[in-house]
Design an enzyme around this catalytic site. Structure first.
Site, PDB file in Angstrom:
ATOM      1  N   LYS A  50       0.836  -1.206   0.000  1.00 28.21           N
ATOM      2  CA  LYS A  50       0.000   0.000   0.000  1.00 28.21           C
ATOM      3  C   LYS A  50       0.868   1.252   0.000  1.00 28.21           C
ATOM      4  CE  LYS A  50      -3.704  -2.441   2.419  1.00 28.21           C
ATOM      5  NZ  LYS A  50      -4.409  -2.724   3.684  1.00 28.21           N
ATOM      6  N   GLN A  94      -5.216  -1.311   9.990  1.00 24.40           N
ATOM      7  CA  GLN A  94      -4.974  -2.634   9.405  1.00 24.40           C
ATOM      8  C   GLN A  94      -5.570  -3.709  10.308  1.00 24.40           C
ATOM      9  OE1 GLN A  94      -3.564  -3.052   6.328  1.00 24.40           O
ATOM     10  NE2 GLN A  94      -3.926  -5.236   6.469  1.00 24.40           N
ATOM     11  N   ASP A 117     -11.255   2.478   3.758  1.00 23.07           N
ATOM     12  CA  ASP A 117     -11.571   1.050   3.658  1.00 23.07           C
ATOM     13  C   ASP A 117     -13.066   0.834   3.426  1.00 23.07           C
ATOM     14  OD1 ASP A 117      -9.442  -0.775   3.857  1.00 23.07           O
ATOM     15  OD2 ASP A 117      -9.186  -0.356   5.998  1.00 23.07           O
TER      16      ASP A 117
END
Ligand code: GUN
Length: 281
Positions: A50, A94, A117
């Protein structure tokens, strides 16, 4: 046909790079903050990918790495500090988080406008209604890959294997928005092969190496493999038995190089969207 996610992702990223340059010309550098708790190896690999993509596009990224024993309160404080920062447009916590932390409480704490997200209940609800700014990265990447490959969803039998909040459930919703006829299967579906064999478009997110074999696939079907596993020789493989299914599928994504690069690309898109929106309001 092999659906080359890496190539499509590269094409999309070239366009996004220009969008970032335009934002920068207006004095806005898109900024993404990633929170990692503990040292989960897979998470570290995902984060590296990422951050690499951010660097390639000119997006500012920062990693806030917290120790395994971090309390929920400490993590929430960090999230709230990032919510307040004007130079941070996207926040990504995460997953998975250590046991002592309530994942839902943390997701709820992220400002929905910075939720790149698309895990926050506000964003999940908006997806359900078809009125959204952010889509979760993996389903969005799959949709984009299907579109870019000239495959139409309308009227097709779509089967999604897996019902996670991150992939299966939103994937089903997006296929439905595009007028597919959608069936969702999961670990307690007794007659899995019977249902997967009906699919014109089969999306597999089971987390089980090579679980979908040739006899479970309709000839000519589009097969999208979200899996990321190690096979008996320690080699990276998907949830689909690629060599077998390749012989019968109309189109199939490889692992690696299929869905993965598209997921990361959609995170970049969400971050750019967040940066553009924040400053046009
Ligand atoms: N862990 C596995 N996949 C994901 C993802 O898409 N986002 C986050 N935040 N964590 C993950």
């Amino acid at each position: 046909m092999i659906l080359d996610g890496k190539a499509v992702a590269a094409r999309l990223r070239a366009e996004m790079k220009q969008q970032v340059e335009q934002l920068k010309a207006q004095g806005i550098t898109p900024g993404l903050a990633i929170l990692l708790v503990g040292e989960d190896h897979a998470s570290q690999v995902y984060i590296r990918n990422k951050r690499r993509a951010c660097e390639e596009l000119g997006i500012h990224s920062e990693l806030h790495s917290l120790p395994e024993q971090t309390t929920q309160e400490e993590l929430l404080e960090q999230v709230e500090a990032l919510n307040r920062r004007e130079d941070i447009h996207g926040i990504l916590v995460q997953l998975p988080l250590p046991k002592q932390i309530d994942e839902m409480a943390v997701i709820r704490a992220v400002d929905p406008n910075k939720d790149v997200d698309a895990f926050h209940t506000v964003n999940v609800g908006r997806i359900m209604l078809g009125d959204y700014d952010f889509l979760p990265c993996t389903p969005a990447g799959i949709l984009e890959l299907i579109h870019e490959s000239g495959i139409s969803i309308q009227g097709k039998e779509c089967v999604v294997v897996g019902r996670s909040n991150i992939v299966g459930k939103p994937m089903a919703m997006l296929l439905l928005h595009e007028h597919g006829t959608v069936t969702v299967c999961h670990s307690r579906t007794p007659n899995l092969a019977e249902i997967t064999r009906r699919a014109d478009i089969l999306v597999v997110a089971m987390g089980k190496a090579k679980a979908i074999t040739r006899d479970m696939v309709k000839p000519g079907a589009v097969v999208i493999d979200v899996g990321m596993n190690r096979d008996e020789n320690g080699k990276l493989c998907g949830d689909v038995d690629f060599a077998g299914v390749l012989q019968i599928a109309g189109a199939i994504t490889p692992v690696p190089g299929g869905v993965g690069p598209m997921t990361v690309t959609m995170l970049m898109r969400n971050t750019i969207t967040a940066a553009s929106r924040c400053c046009s309001q």
